[in-house]
Write a protein that holds these residues in place. Structure first.
Motif, PDB file in Angstrom:
ATOM      1  N   PHE A 147       0.857  -1.182   0.000  1.00  0.00           N
ATOM      2  CA  PHE A 147       0.000   0.000   0.000  1.00  0.00           C
ATOM      3  C   PHE A 147       0.894   1.233   0.000  1.00  0.00           C
ATOM      4  CE2 PHE A 147      -2.907   2.976   2.482  1.00  0.00           C
ATOM      5  CZ  PHE A 147      -3.795   3.179   1.430  1.00  0.00           C
ATOM      6  N   VAL A 148       0.638   2.157  -0.940  1.00  0.00           N
ATOM      7  CA  VAL A 148       1.426   3.376  -1.048  1.00  0.00           C
ATOM      8  C   VAL A 148       0.489   4.568  -1.028  1.00  0.00           C
ATOM      9  CG1 VAL A 148       3.048   4.726  -2.430  1.00  0.00           C
ATOM     10  CG2 VAL A 148       3.234   2.222  -2.383  1.00  0.00           C
ATOM     11  N   MET A 149       0.805   5.529  -0.162  1.00  0.00           N
ATOM     12  CA  MET A 149       0.023   6.751  -0.076  1.00  0.00           C
ATOM     13  C   MET A 149       0.833   7.910  -0.633  1.00  0.00           C
ATOM     14  SD  MET A 149      -1.728   6.450   3.688  1.00  0.00           S
ATOM     15  CE  MET A 149      -2.874   7.779   3.369  1.00  0.00           C
ATOM     16  N   SER A 150       0.207   8.684  -1.528  1.00  0.00           N
ATOM     17  CA  SER A 150       0.824   9.894  -2.062  1.00  0.00           C
ATOM     18  C   SER A 150      -0.021  11.086  -1.665  1.00  0.00           C
ATOM     19  CB  SER A 150       0.934   9.815  -3.583  1.00  0.00           C
ATOM     20  OG  SER A 150       1.392  11.049  -4.119  1.00  0.00           O
ATOM     21  N   THR A 151       0.628  12.226  -1.511  1.00  0.00           N
ATOM     22  CA  THR A 151      -0.065  13.444  -1.137  1.00  0.00           C
ATOM     23  C   THR A 151      -0.981  13.959  -2.238  1.00  0.00           C
ATOM     24  OG1 THR A 151       1.742  14.060   0.299  1.00  0.00           O
ATOM     25  CG2 THR A 151       0.334  15.833  -0.436  1.00  0.00           C
ATOM     26  N   TYR A 152      -0.571  13.731  -3.483  1.00  0.00           N
ATOM     27  CA  TYR A 152      -1.362  14.212  -4.624  1.00  0.00           C
ATOM     28  C   TYR A 152      -1.122  13.266  -5.794  1.00  0.00           C
ATOM     29  CZ  TYR A 152       2.950  16.043  -6.705  1.00  0.00           C
ATOM     30  OH  TYR A 152       4.196  16.175  -7.250  1.00  0.00           O
ATOM     31  N   GLY A 153      -1.959  13.371  -6.833  1.00  0.00           N
ATOM     32  CA  GLY A 153      -1.863  12.451  -7.949  1.00  0.00           C
ATOM     33  C   GLY A 153      -0.516  12.454  -8.631  1.00  0.00           C
ATOM     34  N   GLY A 154       0.159  13.605  -8.643  1.00  0.00           N
ATOM     35  CA  GLY A 154       1.460  13.713  -9.275  1.00  0.00           C
ATOM     36  C   GLY A 154       2.530  12.862  -8.624  1.00  0.00           C
ATOM     37  N   GLY A 155       2.281  12.361  -7.420  1.00  0.00           N
ATOM     38  CA  GLY A 155       3.227  11.467  -6.766  1.00  0.00           C
ATOM     39  C   GLY A 155       3.362  10.130  -7.464  1.00  0.00           C
ATOM     40  N   PHE A 156       2.451   9.862  -8.403  1.00  0.00           N
ATOM     41  CA  PHE A 156       2.519   8.634  -9.191  1.00  0.00           C
ATOM     42  C   PHE A 156       2.789   8.931 -10.671  1.00  0.00           C
ATOM     43  CE2 PHE A 156      -0.463   7.410  -5.669  1.00  0.00           C
ATOM     44  CZ  PHE A 156       0.423   6.569  -5.013  1.00  0.00           C
ATOM     45  N   ALA A 157       3.384  10.090 -10.954  1.00  0.00           N
ATOM     46  CA  ALA A 157       3.636  10.501 -12.332  1.00  0.00           C
ATOM     47  C   ALA A 157       4.975   9.954 -12.820  1.00  0.00           C
ATOM     48  CB  ALA A 157       3.626  12.022 -12.444  1.00  0.00           C
ATOM     49  N   ALA A 158       4.950   9.219 -13.926  1.00  0.00           N
ATOM     50  CA  ALA A 158       6.167   8.625 -14.473  1.00  0.00           C
ATOM     51  C   ALA A 158       7.166   9.684 -14.902  1.00  0.00           C
ATOM     52  CB  ALA A 158       5.811   7.722 -15.654  1.00  0.00           C
ATOM     53  N   ASP A 159       6.689  10.802 -15.461  1.00  0.00           N
ATOM     54  CA  ASP A 159       7.602  11.820 -15.961  1.00  0.00           C
ATOM     55  C   ASP A 159       8.313  12.581 -14.848  1.00  0.00           C
ATOM     56  OD1 ASP A 159       5.464  13.294 -15.063  1.00  0.00           O
ATOM     57  OD2 ASP A 159       5.026  14.275 -16.969  1.00  0.00           O
ATOM     58  N   SER A 160       7.907  12.357 -13.599  1.00  0.00           N
ATOM     59  CA  SER A 160       8.614  12.930 -12.453  1.00  0.00           C
ATOM     60  C   SER A 160       9.542  11.908 -11.805  1.00  0.00           C
ATOM     61  CB  SER A 160       7.612  13.449 -11.417  1.00  0.00           C
ATOM     62  OG  SER A 160       6.837  14.509 -11.948  1.00  0.00           O
ATOM     63  N   GLY A 161       9.643  10.734 -12.416  1.00  0.00           N
ATOM     64  CA  GLY A 161      10.530   9.703 -11.906  1.00  0.00           C
ATOM     65  C   GLY A 161       9.928   8.837 -10.824  1.00  0.00           C
ATOM     66  N   PHE A 162       8.600   8.878 -10.682  1.00  0.00           N
ATOM     67  CA  PHE A 162       7.937   8.096  -9.642  1.00  0.00           C
ATOM     68  C   PHE A 162       7.321   6.813 -10.219  1.00  0.00           C
ATOM     69  CE2 PHE A 162       7.155  12.549  -7.927  1.00  0.00           C
ATOM     70  CZ  PHE A 162       8.225  12.491  -7.059  1.00  0.00           C
ATOM     71  N   ALA A 163       7.134   5.839  -9.364  1.00  0.00           N
ATOM     72  CA  ALA A 163       6.397   4.641  -9.751  1.00  0.00           C
ATOM     73  C   ALA A 163       4.937   5.018  -9.987  1.00  0.00           C
ATOM     74  CB  ALA A 163       6.503   3.580  -8.665  1.00  0.00           C
ATOM     75  N   THR A 164       4.360   4.552 -11.078  1.00  0.00           N
ATOM     76  CA  THR A 164       2.960   4.851 -11.352  1.00  0.00           C
ATOM     77  C   THR A 164       2.062   3.908 -10.569  1.00  0.00           C
ATOM     78  OG1 THR A 164       2.809   3.301 -13.211  1.00  0.00           O
ATOM     79  CG2 THR A 164       3.582   5.551 -13.696  1.00  0.00           C
ATOM     80  N   ARG A 165       0.793   4.223 -10.549  1.00  0.00           N
ATOM     81  CA  ARG A 165      -0.165   3.343  -9.877  1.00  0.00           C
ATOM     82  C   ARG A 165      -0.198   1.987 -10.578  1.00  0.00           C
ATOM     83  NH1 ARG A 165      -4.969   7.257  -7.509  1.00  0.00           N
ATOM     84  NH2 ARG A 165      -5.017   5.651  -5.911  1.00  0.00           N
ATOM     85  N   GLU A 166       0.021   1.985 -11.878  1.00  0.00           N
ATOM     86  CA  GLU A 166       0.068   0.733 -12.630  1.00  0.00           C
ATOM     87  C   GLU A 166       1.316  -0.066 -12.261  1.00  0.00           C
ATOM     88  OE1 GLU A 166      -1.191  -0.202 -17.061  1.00  0.00           O
ATOM     89  OE2 GLU A 166       0.737   0.829 -17.007  1.00  0.00           O
ATOM     90  N   ASP A 167       2.468   0.615 -12.148  1.00  0.00           N
ATOM     91  CA  ASP A 167       3.700  -0.060 -11.713  1.00  0.00           C
ATOM     92  C   ASP A 167       3.487  -0.749 -10.373  1.00  0.00           C
ATOM     93  OD1 ASP A 167       5.207   0.887 -13.896  1.00  0.00           O
ATOM     94  OD2 ASP A 167       5.925   2.654 -12.799  1.00  0.00           O
ATOM     95  N   LEU A 168       2.883  -0.032  -9.464  1.00  0.00           N
ATOM     96  CA  LEU A 168       2.717  -0.555  -8.111  1.00  0.00           C
ATOM     97  C   LEU A 168       1.694  -1.681  -8.060  1.00  0.00           C
ATOM     98  CD1 LEU A 168       3.047   2.884  -6.382  1.00  0.00           C
ATOM     99  CD2 LEU A 168       4.519   0.910  -5.954  1.00  0.00           C
ATOM    100  N   ALA A 169       0.636  -1.551  -8.844  1.00  0.00           N
ATOM    101  CA  ALA A 169      -0.325  -2.656  -8.918  1.00  0.00           C
ATOM    102  C   ALA A 169       0.356  -3.913  -9.417  1.00  0.00           C
ATOM    103  CB  ALA A 169      -1.486  -2.275  -9.839  1.00  0.00           C
ATOM    104  N   GLY A 170       1.330  -3.737 -10.314  1.00  0.00           N
ATOM    105  CA  GLY A 170       2.038  -4.882 -10.875  1.00  0.00           C
ATOM    106  C   GLY A 170       2.874  -5.637  -9.858  1.00  0.00           C
ATOM    107  N   VAL A 171       3.260  -4.981  -8.758  1.00  0.00           N
ATOM    108  CA  VAL A 171       4.025  -5.673  -7.715  1.00  0.00           C
ATOM    109  C   VAL A 171       3.172  -5.943  -6.478  1.00  0.00           C
ATOM    110  CG1 VAL A 171       6.222  -4.743  -8.532  1.00  0.00           C
ATOM    111  CG2 VAL A 171       4.940  -3.489  -6.776  1.00  0.00           C
ATOM    112  N   GLY A 172       1.856  -5.818  -6.644  1.00  0.00           N
ATOM    113  CA  GLY A 172       0.941  -6.188  -5.553  1.00  0.00           C
ATOM    114  C   GLY A 172       0.611  -5.089  -4.582  1.00  0.00           C
ATOM    115  N   ALA A 173       0.762  -3.832  -4.999  1.00  0.00           N
ATOM    116  CA  ALA A 173       0.497  -2.718  -4.086  1.00  0.00           C
ATOM    117  C   ALA A 173      -0.689  -1.891  -4.547  1.00  0.00           C
ATOM    118  CB  ALA A 173       1.721  -1.815  -3.970  1.00  0.00           C
TER     119      ALA A 173
END
Length: 362
Positions: A147-173
């Motif tokens: 489980f990962v909590m971000s302050t805002y949607g941009g915390g999961f933005a690929a172009d900012s170097g972050f893991a996306t929600r899809e990336d994290l779903a792929g590893v069970g999060a």
């Protein structure tokens, strides 16, 4: 100052502090519709010793336009920075600190006794943060979160170097963003209120099977807010209140960390005042010159203690610069920290501010 300068970029987009762009299906908001959590036995106790209060799993919540299903309560939680403490404060208040394997949030202060110390004691995961003072993609995936909590949607933005929600779903999060701040950095959409803080607590209560605790916290907050608001109800005067984060730079103007639109407007209103700079911009912060600030009516000041060793000293400097303000003449200010943001302690901010701007009512 270097740390605070870096953090100011995160403050611009923090959901705990403010309202960012509205929820949507853009890349910054939500990219995964997968159900990441593994199945669990309905009604089984959550790991870590926190009771589920009779909660039956699976539990499904809607977040930023997508649905996420939890087969059991998360046990490997990662909290991203984003310039916020809303998410980690909510988890600690709910008694869920033992679920956190890495926390990147800290203000170095809290309006809740013991909260700053409790946050400081949480594991950080040994992560080297990026230039935005947050957790980069590979480091995030290496933490093996569920489980990962971000302050805002941009915390999961690929172009900012972050893991996306899809990336994290792929590893069970599974992933979560406070409902009021699903988007990326940008203009404020709508008005954030204390009810948005309660929404976070309710969501986490369902996810972790501690809805009873969440509702207890909400009920206590509602009672305290009502008591403070009731004492200042009917006042003919509505003091003009400035909220400022000293030392922060949000724009090009000399005064760019004055709060304009955010949950603090609701807090100030319930305390019997009005934001002196509400309506001065469509953005989160007013980006003003010294002359514009000098011309404003300011009856009281909220100094936000964010990585600030001497907030009272900052108030003194501000009053020396603008001695014509009523706030300066009466030395009327209050130092607040996390309670003015999205989180579990808004009632504290309402009460403390109300006592400062309407002392005759207490």
């Amino acid at each position: 100052m270097k740390l605070r300068t870096r953090l100011c970029a995160a403050v611009l987009v923090m959901s705990a502090l403010l309202g960012a762009a509205a929820c949507g299906d853009d890349d910054a908001g939500s990219t995964s519709s997968s159900s990441a959590a593994s199945p669990g036995s309905p009604g089984s106790p959550a790991s870590g010793g926190v009771p589920n209060n009779g909660a039956a799993y699976p539990v499904t919540i809607e977040n930023c336009g997508k649905k996420y299903t939890f087969g059991k309560a998360p046990s490997r939680v990662v909290v991203m920075n984003g310039g916020s403490v809303a998410e980690v404060s909510a988890l600690v208040a709910l008694g869920l600190g033992d679920r956190i394997v890495a926390n990147a949030q800290s203000y170095g202060a809290s309006d809740e006794p013991g909260r700053a110390e409790a946050i400081a004691a949480l594991p950080t995961g040994g992560i080297k943060l990026n230039d935005a003072m947050d957790i980069p993609r590979e480091a995030m995936l290496g933490l093996r979160p569920d489980f990962v909590m971000s302050t805002y949607g941009g915390g999961f933005a690929a172009d900012s170097g972050f893991a996306t929600r899809e990336d994290l779903a792929g590893v069970g999060a599974n992933t979560y963003v406070p409902r009021a701040t699903c988007g990326g950095a940008g203009e404020v959409a709508g008005s954030q209120t204390i009810e948005d803080s309660y929404a976070v607590l309710r969501d986490l209560g369902r996810i972790f099977g501690v809805s009873g605790k969440a509702e207890s916290l909400i009920a206590t907050s509602q009672k305290q807010v009502a008591e403070a608001a009731g004492k200042v109800a009917g006042t003919t005067s509505k003091p003009k209140v400035m909220l400022i984060i000293p030392g922060m730079t949000m724009g090009a103007a000399e005064f760019s960390s004055i709060g304009a639109n955010g949950i603090w407007n609701d807090i100030i209103g319930k305390a019997g005042g009005v934001n002196a700079f509400e309506g001065s911009t469509k953005g989160m912060f007013a980006n003003l010159s010294k002359e514009q600030v000098a011309a404003a009516q300011v009856d009281a000041v909220v100094i936000v203690a964010f990585m600030n060793p001497d907030p009272a000293g900052d108030a003194a400097k501000l009053f020396a610069q603008f001695p014509q303000w009523e706030a300066a003449k009466s030395n009327r200010f209050v130092v607040l920290s996390d309670s003015v943001y999205l989180g579990p302690d808004n009632a504290t901010a309402v009460d403390k501010l109300a006592r400062v701007i309407h002392p005759d009512r207490f």
